[in-house]
Scaffold this motif. Structure first.
Motif, PDB file in Angstrom:
ATOM      1  N   TYR A  88      52.280 -27.437 -69.300  1.00 23.09           N
ATOM      2  CA  TYR A  88      51.111 -28.000 -70.124  1.00 23.09           C
ATOM      3  C   TYR A  88      50.169 -28.938 -69.228  1.00 23.09           C
ATOM      4  O   TYR A  88      49.113 -29.082 -69.621  1.00 23.09           O
ATOM      5  N   LEU A  89      50.519 -29.416 -68.269  1.00 25.97           N
ATOM      6  CA  LEU A  89      50.062 -30.736 -67.622  1.00 25.97           C
ATOM      7  C   LEU A  89      50.004 -30.403 -66.034  1.00 25.97           C
ATOM      8  O   LEU A  89      51.173 -30.585 -65.607  1.00 25.97           O
ATOM      9  N   LEU A  90      49.121 -29.712 -65.413  1.00 24.63           N
ATOM     10  CA  LEU A  90      49.321 -29.178 -63.931  1.00 24.63           C
ATOM     11  C   LEU A  90      48.169 -29.956 -63.243  1.00 24.63           C
ATOM     12  O   LEU A  90      46.769 -29.863 -63.649  1.00 24.63           O
ATOM     13  N   ASP A  91      48.453 -30.540 -62.206  1.00 29.03           N
ATOM     14  CA  ASP A  91      47.476 -31.358 -61.271  1.00 29.03           C
ATOM     15  C   ASP A  91      46.694 -32.311 -62.277  1.00 29.03           C
ATOM     16  O   ASP A  91      45.129 -32.470 -61.919  1.00 29.03           O
ATOM     17  N   ASP A  92      47.314 -33.062 -63.007  1.00 27.16           N
ATOM     18  CA  ASP A  92      46.873 -33.777 -63.996  1.00 27.16           C
ATOM     19  C   ASP A  92      45.602 -33.352 -64.894  1.00 27.16           C
ATOM     20  O   ASP A  92      44.700 -34.168 -65.408  1.00 27.16           O
ATOM     21  N   SER A  93      45.739 -31.843 -65.132  1.00 29.57           N
ATOM     22  CA  SER A  93      44.643 -31.414 -66.056  1.00 29.57           C
ATOM     23  C   SER A  93      45.440 -30.718 -67.089  1.00 29.57           C
ATOM     24  O   SER A  93      46.641 -29.994 -66.824  1.00 29.57           O
ATOM     25  N   CYS A  94      44.779 -30.527 -68.300  1.00 31.14           N
ATOM     26  CA  CYS A  94      45.246 -29.838 -69.491  1.00 31.14           C
ATOM     27  C   CYS A  94      44.344 -29.282 -70.164  1.00 31.14           C
ATOM     28  O   CYS A  94      43.062 -29.404 -70.061  1.00 31.14           O
ATOM     29  N   VAL A  95      44.579 -28.376 -71.185  1.00 27.77           N
ATOM     30  CA  VAL A  95      43.630 -27.679 -72.018  1.00 27.77           C
ATOM     31  C   VAL A  95      44.117 -27.551 -73.430  1.00 27.77           C
ATOM     32  O   VAL A  95      45.262 -27.085 -73.738  1.00 27.77           O
ATOM     33  N   PHE A  96      43.386 -27.802 -74.322  1.00 27.46           N
ATOM     34  CA  PHE A  96      43.485 -28.125 -75.777  1.00 27.46           C
ATOM     35  C   PHE A  96      42.502 -27.175 -76.409  1.00 27.46           C
ATOM     36  O   PHE A  96      41.676 -26.821 -75.971  1.00 27.46           O
TER      37      PHE A  96
END
Length: 315
Positions: free
Chosen positions: A145-153
């Motif tokens: 859900y959180l990769l390389d301090d990035s996420c998508v909702f």
């Protein structure tokens, strides 16, 4: 295709789907900086679905106003809730909120386990999930859900019905209401020519007020009594449904022996009923008698004490 994977007692269900959200996607980079910069609430831009504009609201550390801990909180809200207020309208919508698993390239979908559409209306125009996902689960890299301090909702919204919710009003009682006092000194009383005279405006309970005095009386007190009233100074600005409940005392001072003439009453003030008082407050004979102290050196002193106890407005 979506597969349900869990349901909790809070009528929240989670599913997994390969299909991306059809109405809105929110990508957040450097997600950890939200908390580091004390941003406890983020509102997305507006998007349209079902003929209405919506927004997503994310609390990265949980919704503190609802005492949520150790979870992300995620909600859907109508972007222009004033539309509902103006038109007494309610929108029924079924919605799903998404979170991308970037490792598996599929989406965690959170939705209402009951399958019921939610009513968005003037009293509640935001719905969603206090405990959208545990923060520990969200931060675990193995979950994607959180990769390389990035996420998508994301979100999908399907409007199922629109109805009129009818008229309504909201009554707000004033806790620990404070009384406000105004003193009005009227000089050269004997040469007053106008039918009535007004004090300067004064504030009580966030409202503007005036005292009105009719030196030769009004209505059934005309020619025999002093008439005295409390009136809203800006009643024309009130809506038809607005009302102000005030308890007030009007008083003509006895400037010699403090045997004041006073009247006390409560009244619902409104645009259609902006004043209250007495047509026969004091007889002219008594008022002008030199021994009563009402008129000394051609000066009359009038007091008003006003306490606003309640305010009613249309919803």
């Amino acid at each position: 295709m979506a597969n349900q994977i869990s349901t909790n007692p809070d009528e929240l269900a989670r599913s997994i789907s390969e299909a991306a959200p059809s109405h809105y996607t929110l990508k957040i980079q450097s997600f950890s900086l939200l908390t580091k910069n004390d941003i406890d609430k983020y509102e997305s831009g507006e998007f349209e679905a079902g003929g209405y504009k919506w927004k997503l609201i994310l609390h990265p550390g949980g919704n503190k106003s609802r005492n949520v801990k150790e979870h992300l909180s995620f909600y859907l809200t109508l972007a222009d809730a004033s539309f509902l207020f103006r038109n007494n309208w309610e929108v029924h919508a079924y919605f799903r909120l998404f979170l991308l698993d970037q490792r598996s390239d599929n989406y965690l979908i959170v939705h209402d386990a009951t399958g019921k559409a939610r009513r968005f209306h003037r009293l509640k125009y935001q719905w969603g999930f206090d405990q959208f996902i545990p923060i520990r689960t969200f931060n675990d890299v193995s979950n994607g859900y959180l990769l390389d301090d990035s996420c998508v909702f994301g979100a999908e919204v399907f409007v199922t019905k629109e109805t009129s919710s009818g008229k309504g009003e909201c009554l707000s009682m004033v806790k620990d209401a404070i009384s406000s006092k105004h003193v009005w000194k009227i000089e050269n009383f004997s040469i007053l020519e106008s039918e009535y005279h007004e004090s300067q405006e004064f504030f009580a309970g966030d409202q503007k007020w005036k005292i009105q005095l009719y030196p030769k009386g009004r209505r059934h007190g005309s020619g025999t009594h002093i008439s005295l009233y409390l009136t809203l100074a800006d009643s024309a600005t009130l809506t038809a449904a607005s009302k102000i409940f005030a308890e007030f005392t009007l008083r003509i001072q006895d400037q010699q022996q403090s045997r004041h003439i006073a009247g006390k009453v409560s009244h619902w003030f409104s645009a259609s009923s902006p004043e209250s008082g007495w047509a026969k407050f004091a007889s002219l004979v008594y008022f002008h008698h030199s021994g009563t102290g009402c008129l000394v050196k051609d000066i009359c002193i009038v007091e008003a004490e006003v306490t606003v106890n309640a305010i009613a407005n249309s919803l």
